[in-house]
Motif scaffolding. Sequence first.
Motif, PDB file in Angstrom:
ATOM      1  N   GLU A   1     -63.137   1.789-102.678  1.00 14.50           N
ATOM      2  CA  GLU A   1     -63.221   3.227-102.938  1.00 14.50           C
ATOM      3  C   GLU A   1     -64.011   3.879-101.815  1.00 14.50           C
ATOM      4  O   GLU A   1     -65.063   3.370-101.412  1.00 14.50           O
ATOM      5  CB  GLU A   1     -63.901   3.516-104.276  1.00 14.50           C
ATOM      6  CG  GLU A   1     -63.135   3.021-105.481  1.00 14.50           C
ATOM      7  CD  GLU A   1     -63.819   3.394-106.787  1.00 14.50           C
ATOM      8  OE1 GLU A   1     -63.241   4.193-107.549  1.00 14.50           O
ATOM      9  OE2 GLU A   1     -64.929   2.889-107.035  1.00 14.50           O
TER      10      GLU A   1
ATOM     11  N   GLU B   1     -69.169  -7.484-104.355  1.00 16.88           N
ATOM     12  CA  GLU B   1     -69.010  -6.054-104.107  1.00 16.88           C
ATOM     13  C   GLU B   1     -70.357  -5.409-103.850  1.00 16.88           C
ATOM     14  O   GLU B   1     -71.379  -5.839-104.395  1.00 16.88           O
ATOM     15  CB  GLU B   1     -68.350  -5.348-105.305  1.00 16.88           C
ATOM     16  CG  GLU B   1     -66.907  -5.706-105.536  1.00 16.88           C
ATOM     17  CD  GLU B   1     -66.276  -4.867-106.650  1.00 16.88           C
ATOM     18  OE1 GLU B   1     -66.913  -3.873-107.074  1.00 16.88           O
ATOM     19  OE2 GLU B   1     -65.169  -5.201-107.082  1.00 16.88           O
TER      20      GLU B   1
ATOM     21  N   VAL C   1     -72.065  -1.214-103.071  1.00 20.39           N
ATOM     22  CA  VAL C   1     -71.837   0.228-103.013  1.00 20.39           C
ATOM     23  C   VAL C   1     -72.878   0.836-102.084  1.00 20.39           C
ATOM     24  O   VAL C   1     -74.072   0.531-102.180  1.00 20.39           O
ATOM     25  CB  VAL C   1     -71.944   0.875-104.411  1.00 20.39           C
ATOM     26  CG1 VAL C   1     -71.885   2.395-104.303  1.00 20.39           C
ATOM     27  CG2 VAL C   1     -70.841   0.364-105.330  1.00 20.39           C
TER      28      VAL C   1
ATOM     29  N   PRO D   1     -71.423   1.517-110.448  1.00 19.40           N
ATOM     30  CA  PRO D   1     -70.574   0.545-109.737  1.00 19.40           C
ATOM     31  C   PRO D   1     -69.196   1.067-109.363  1.00 19.40           C
ATOM     32  O   PRO D   1     -68.505   0.427-108.575  1.00 19.40           O
ATOM     33  CB  PRO D   1     -70.460  -0.620-110.731  1.00 19.40           C
ATOM     34  CG  PRO D   1     -71.636  -0.481-111.635  1.00 19.40           C
ATOM     35  CD  PRO D   1     -71.880   0.990-111.744  1.00 19.40           C
ATOM     36  N   THR D   2     -68.772   2.195-109.906  1.00 19.65           N
ATOM     37  CA  THR D   2     -67.488   2.781-109.532  1.00 19.65           C
ATOM     38  C   THR D   2     -67.660   4.257-109.213  1.00 19.65           C
ATOM     39  O   THR D   2     -68.599   4.916-109.694  1.00 19.65           O
ATOM     40  CB  THR D   2     -66.442   2.640-110.648  1.00 19.65           C
ATOM     41  OG1 THR D   2     -66.842   3.448-111.765  1.00 19.65           O
ATOM     42  CG2 THR D   2     -66.265   1.188-111.076  1.00 19.65           C
ATOM     43  N   LEU D   3     -66.737   4.786-108.425  1.00 17.93           N
ATOM     44  CA  LEU D   3     -66.756   6.204-108.091  1.00 17.93           C
ATOM     45  C   LEU D   3     -66.550   7.054-109.336  1.00 17.93           C
ATOM     46  O   LEU D   3     -67.243   8.072-109.526  1.00 17.93           O
ATOM     47  CB  LEU D   3     -65.668   6.505-107.054  1.00 17.93           C
ATOM     48  CG  LEU D   3     -65.457   7.974-106.690  1.00 17.93           C
ATOM     49  CD1 LEU D   3     -66.713   8.578-106.088  1.00 17.93           C
ATOM     50  CD2 LEU D   3     -64.276   8.117-105.726  1.00 17.93           C
TER      51      LEU D   3
ATOM     52  N   SER E   1     -69.737   7.263-111.256  1.00 20.53           N
ATOM     53  CA  SER E   1     -70.751   8.043-110.544  1.00 20.53           C
ATOM     54  C   SER E   1     -70.454   9.532-110.614  1.00 20.53           C
ATOM     55  O   SER E   1     -71.365  10.353-110.800  1.00 20.53           O
ATOM     56  CB  SER E   1     -70.820   7.597-109.073  1.00 20.53           C
ATOM     57  OG  SER E   1     -71.191   6.240-108.970  1.00 20.53           O
TER      58      SER E   1
ATOM     59  N   TYR F   1     -69.455   8.226-101.117  1.00 20.99           N
ATOM     60  CA  TYR F   1     -69.478   6.998-101.924  1.00 20.99           C
ATOM     61  C   TYR F   1     -68.568   5.981-101.254  1.00 20.99           C
ATOM     62  O   TYR F   1     -67.431   6.294-100.894  1.00 20.99           O
ATOM     63  CB  TYR F   1     -68.981   7.308-103.338  1.00 20.99           C
ATOM     64  CG  TYR F   1     -69.049   6.145-104.315  1.00 20.99           C
ATOM     65  CD1 TYR F   1     -70.098   6.050-105.227  1.00 20.99           C
ATOM     66  CD2 TYR F   1     -68.059   5.174-104.342  1.00 20.99           C
ATOM     67  CE1 TYR F   1     -70.166   5.004-106.141  1.00 20.99           C
ATOM     68  CE2 TYR F   1     -68.127   4.117-105.249  1.00 20.99           C
ATOM     69  CZ  TYR F   1     -69.175   4.043-106.144  1.00 20.99           C
ATOM     70  OH  TYR F   1     -69.233   3.003-107.033  1.00 20.99           O
TER      71      TYR F   1
ATOM     72  N   ARG G   1     -67.390   1.881-101.812  1.00 23.61           N
ATOM     73  CA  ARG G   1     -67.453   0.601-102.522  1.00 23.61           C
ATOM     74  C   ARG G   1     -66.634  -0.422-101.751  1.00 23.61           C
ATOM     75  O   ARG G   1     -65.471  -0.175-101.426  1.00 23.61           O
ATOM     76  CB  ARG G   1     -66.935   0.740-103.959  1.00 23.61           C
ATOM     77  CG  ARG G   1     -66.965  -0.572-104.750  1.00 23.61           C
ATOM     78  CD  ARG G   1     -66.888  -0.345-106.249  1.00 23.61           C
ATOM     79  NE  ARG G   1     -65.592   0.124-106.692  1.00 23.61           N
ATOM     80  CZ  ARG G   1     -64.676  -0.655-107.311  1.00 23.61           C
ATOM     81  NH1 ARG G   1     -64.927  -1.936-107.516  1.00 23.61           N
ATOM     82  NH2 ARG G   1     -63.534  -0.127-107.691  1.00 23.61           N
TER      83      ARG G   1
ATOM     84  N   ARG H   1     -65.440  -4.560-101.175  1.00 27.69           N
ATOM     85  CA  ARG H   1     -65.317  -5.965-101.594  1.00 27.69           C
ATOM     86  C   ARG H   1     -65.549  -6.815-100.362  1.00 27.69           C
ATOM     87  O   ARG H   1     -64.896  -6.632 -99.320  1.00 27.69           O
ATOM     88  CB  ARG H   1     -63.946  -6.255-102.194  1.00 27.69           C
ATOM     89  CG  ARG H   1     -63.741  -7.750-102.526  1.00 27.69           C
ATOM     90  CD  ARG H   1     -62.386  -8.015-103.139  1.00 27.69           C
ATOM     91  NE  ARG H   1     -62.326  -7.449-104.487  1.00 27.69           N
ATOM     92  CZ  ARG H   1     -61.299  -6.756-104.950  1.00 27.69           C
ATOM     93  NH1 ARG H   1     -60.259  -6.503-104.175  1.00 27.69           N
ATOM     94  NH2 ARG H   1     -61.305  -6.302-106.186  1.00 27.69           N
TER      95      ARG H   1
END
Length: 274
Positions: free
Chosen positions: A7, A214, A216, A227-229, A232, A268, A270, A272
């Motif tokens: 992301e 992962e 961020v 942990p995710t957009l 957030s 933002y 993220r 892997r």
Amino acid sequence: MAYEVLEAYCIPKKSNETTQSGDDVLHLTPHFAAVIDGAGSWSGRLDGLTSGRFAALAVAKALESLAPTATLPEAAAQLGQALAQALAGAKLEGELLRPPTCVAAIYSVARREIWLVGDCQALVLGRHHQTNLPTDERATAFRQALLRALLLAGRTTADLQSADPSWHLLRPLFEAAPAYQNHPTDPLGYGAFDGRPIPEQHLQVIPVGQDVQEIVLASDGYPVLCPTLEASEAALWALAERDPLMIGDYAGCRAFPLSGGSFDDRTYLRLRLT
């Protein structure tokens, strides 16, 4: 690349702006992934850009020639020198009341490290990493106390959003705060890219173990980093609904504007790790 972008999001604070007009920059190379946050400015431009965006773009460009195995102190020195050289050749329009400055969160592929300079942030295995700027903390505490008192005295939230009285009182602090920038001994000192050397105590290295899949990286436009957009963003807009003045649990130096958008640019990223 030894990472995969899951992301990536970069948007300015005002809803009617384009991604090119904010001060945040997201920059990816085979060896580094960076979220760079240019310091806000209300005066002067360099080569037609705000001073914060100019600084962020100069640091981003310098990342492309940085040795893959560079340490953070080596990187800070080279990126700072590149910014100083860019500033020396820039055309100034108007007056700069603060030096062109940016902060950053950078992932080094070769070293498996996250580097934090200033108040950008990172999330690793659910643990949040961020260094708050001492001057911002003091400004926030003053603003929080003032606006809460005004609400108790009968002012409305909408009034204070449209004309925040703390701004004129805090502006001298914001203009003077760069004196603490990269200061090696003052308790209010903090690190930032401004073309000068950054003392090592203002550089933060976060090792990323082989078990980490992962990470961020984000600018400070996210008061709650998840942990995710999606999570957030949801936390951000829930905060805007609950505390539009930003004087509660996640107090800040600015309110959410009545006209829409957020209180700050936000980026933002993220990744892997592969």
